[in-house]
Design a protein around this motif. Structure first.
Motif, PDB file in Angstrom:
ATOM      1  N   VAL A  95      -6.130  -9.739  -4.263  1.00 51.06           N
ATOM      2  CA  VAL A  95      -4.778  -9.992  -4.774  1.00 51.06           C
ATOM      3  C   VAL A  95      -4.559 -11.480  -4.997  1.00 51.06           C
ATOM      4  N   CYS A 115       0.815  -7.639  -1.030  1.00 49.34           N
ATOM      5  CA  CYS A 115      -0.098  -7.170   0.010  1.00 49.34           C
ATOM      6  C   CYS A 115       0.396  -7.590   1.391  1.00 49.34           C
ATOM      7  N   CYS A 144      -0.905  -7.927   5.648  1.00 48.48           N
ATOM      8  CA  CYS A 144      -2.100  -8.089   6.475  1.00 48.48           C
ATOM      9  C   CYS A 144      -1.900  -7.445   7.846  1.00 48.48           C
ATOM     10  N   SER A 198       0.371 -13.359   6.311  1.00 45.92           N
ATOM     11  CA  SER A 198      -0.779 -13.715   5.485  1.00 45.92           C
ATOM     12  C   SER A 198      -1.089 -15.198   5.655  1.00 45.92           C
ATOM     13  N   VAL A 255      -6.124  -5.736   4.432  1.00 48.71           N
ATOM     14  CA  VAL A 255      -5.092  -6.130   3.476  1.00 48.71           C
ATOM     15  C   VAL A 255      -4.574  -4.866   2.817  1.00 48.71           C
ATOM     16  N   LYS A 256      -3.320  -4.529   3.117  1.00 50.80           N
ATOM     17  CA  LYS A 256      -2.745  -3.257   2.704  1.00 50.80           C
ATOM     18  C   LYS A 256      -1.736  -3.442   1.575  1.00 50.80           C
ATOM     19  N   LEU A 257      -1.555  -2.401   0.804  1.00 48.93           N
ATOM     20  CA  LEU A 257      -0.575  -2.426  -0.280  1.00 48.93           C
ATOM     21  C   LEU A 257       0.758  -1.827   0.129  1.00 48.93           C
ATOM     22  N   PHE A 312      -7.785  -3.196  -5.943  1.00 52.76           N
ATOM     23  CA  PHE A 312      -6.814  -3.641  -4.951  1.00 52.76           C
ATOM     24  C   PHE A 312      -6.685  -2.613  -3.823  1.00 52.76           C
ATOM     25  N   GLY A 313      -6.454  -3.113  -2.602  1.00 54.92           N
ATOM     26  CA  GLY A 313      -6.161  -2.235  -1.475  1.00 54.92           C
ATOM     27  C   GLY A 313      -7.317  -1.344  -1.075  1.00 54.92           C
TER      28      GLY A 313
END
Length: 409
Positions: free
Chosen positions: A239, A256, A258, A309, A357-359, A386-387
């Motif tokens: 990201v 995103c 964390c 983050s 790292v999550k969406l 991503f994710g």
């Protein structure tokens, strides 16, 4: 006007840098990036892998449970569900054919109270909808006969869950990619990019130069590469990297979040289990579970600790705080003893930590993998991954198959 002026300044910084063209560039040498590079190379693409770290798989790929997931947890028709089921089959076949250490030892997902039984039944239904075979609901007697140290009121047996030596897997896939003429450049960081004449130009620098000029704004590239196809498989930094691609509309770049997950190992006690033991999933993760490695050693984790983050450069280079706070063991003891009451005081020792790292953030349902190509963001040749958290390891070969089939025509 300000954006146009900033773009002009960035392009001017690139004018003195040498330029090279490339066929396909994969950014990131984690398990997914390596799998994609291998698949593209097998299909005849000339692939260049760029990795900011000094070797492969230093991020999420080496800081996870090394579990081969069955495909139980994920919503029907989601990328996670489809790629996990397909990837699991591809992974077991790949490992069997090439002698990669792995074991289909099975997993028990356990309800430790009657209030959790509906959640367990829901998981079984979801798994069956996703095409997971070998699922069986066990009563307490059956489950505890299989695992005498376990305490539960009901359990879901997943016979096709297992573990894999992720390092050996990555070595094998990377070797195959290189045998098909893939080139890999470590200590090489993408510091940004710009669109010129309809193509994304990648700004590249040696990682050590970024450390020397971390205060410089903007960073100056040492090389500009102009690929036909770019796979952003930068994992933890995907990201942050996309935000540095000037010409990519930021409305397509997700927010995103964390989360740090810590693992503890067990010492001074005999291994109590022969299978993976998982509790009912919790917010942000699958709960503090029991994982066995291929030597039979036990580890517990990960937990979920939502964290801020780090700064942009640290995100780009994957530099996170991986320390394990010994005081977190207090929560581990209480969670583990719900299904393993014989765990002795003082038997847990800090192991290692990983970052996800999550969406989706705290309290929200888990987000699906997000795979973006030109059809979404309009930028020719760019594919953003991503994710890619759990079940990313299990899904890696399926993700590679999908990306290569859809975007490498």
């Amino acid at each position: 006007m300000r954006r146009a002026m900033a773009m002009a300044r960035r392009i001017s910084h690139c004018e003195s840098a040498p330029k090279e063209t490339a066929d396909a560039v994969v950014i990131g040498a984690g398990v997914v990036g390596i799998a994609v590079a291998r698949e593209l190379a097998i299909r005849g693409r000339d692939v260049l892998v760029l990795e900011s770290a000094p070797t492969f798989g230093t991020g999420t790929s080496s800081r996870n449970s090394e579990v081969v997931h069955a495909g139980i947890y994920y919503p029907l028709d989601s990328f996670k569900a489809k790629f996990c089921v397909r990837g699991r089959d591809l992974l077991y076949r790949y490992c069997s054919e090439r002698g990669i250490p792995h074991s289909k030892l099975g997993k028990l997902i356990v309800a430790t109270g009657t209030a959790q039984i509906p959640s367990l039944e829901k998981l079984k239904r979801r798994g069956e909808e996703n095409g997971v075979e070998g699922l069986k609901m066990l009563d307490a007697r059956e489950a505890m006969h299989m695992e005498p140290e376990l305490v539960c009121v009901k359990a879901l047996l997943s016979a096709c869950s297992g573990i894999v030596d992720s390092h050996s897997l990555m070595i094998s896939m990377l070797g195959e990619a290189e045998s098909h003429k893939t080139m890999v450049s470590f200590n090489t960081t993408i510091i940004g990019g710009h669109v010129e004449e309809g193509k994304l130009h990648l700004h590249i620098s040696e990682t050590e130069e970024i450390d020397k000029s971390v205060s410089a704004s903007p960073l100056r590239p040492q090389l500009v590469v102009i690929p036909k196809l770019i796979i952003n498989a930068a994992g933890l930094g995907a990201v942050s990297l996309a935000k540095r691609f000037h010409g990519l509309n930021h409305r397509f770049i997700p927010t995103c979040y964390c989360a740090r997950g810590c693992y503890f190992t067990m010492s001074g006690m005999k291994n109590p289990f022969r299978r993976l033991i998982y509790p009912i999933p919790e917010d942000g993760g699958l709960g503090v579970h029991v994982t066995l490695d291929l030597c039979g050693s036990v580890k517990f984790g990960p937990d979920v600790e939502w964290i801020d983050s780090p700064d942009e450069t640290s995100m780009l280079l994957g530099r996170f705080d991986y320390s394990v706070d010994p005081s977190r063991s207090a929560r581990f003891y209480s969670e583990i003893r719900k299904y393993y009451p014989n765990l002795k005081d003082g038997s847990l020792e800090p192991g290692y930590a990983g970052i996800r790292v999550k969406l989706s953030g705290p309290g929200n349902p888990p987000a699906d993998f997000l795979i973006q190509g030109e059809e979404t963001h309009g930028l020719p040749g760019l594919v953003n991954l991503f994710g890619i958290e759990s079940p990313g390891l299990t899904s890696s070969l399926a993700i590679a198959e999908y990306v290569a089939s859809k975007y490498s025509s």
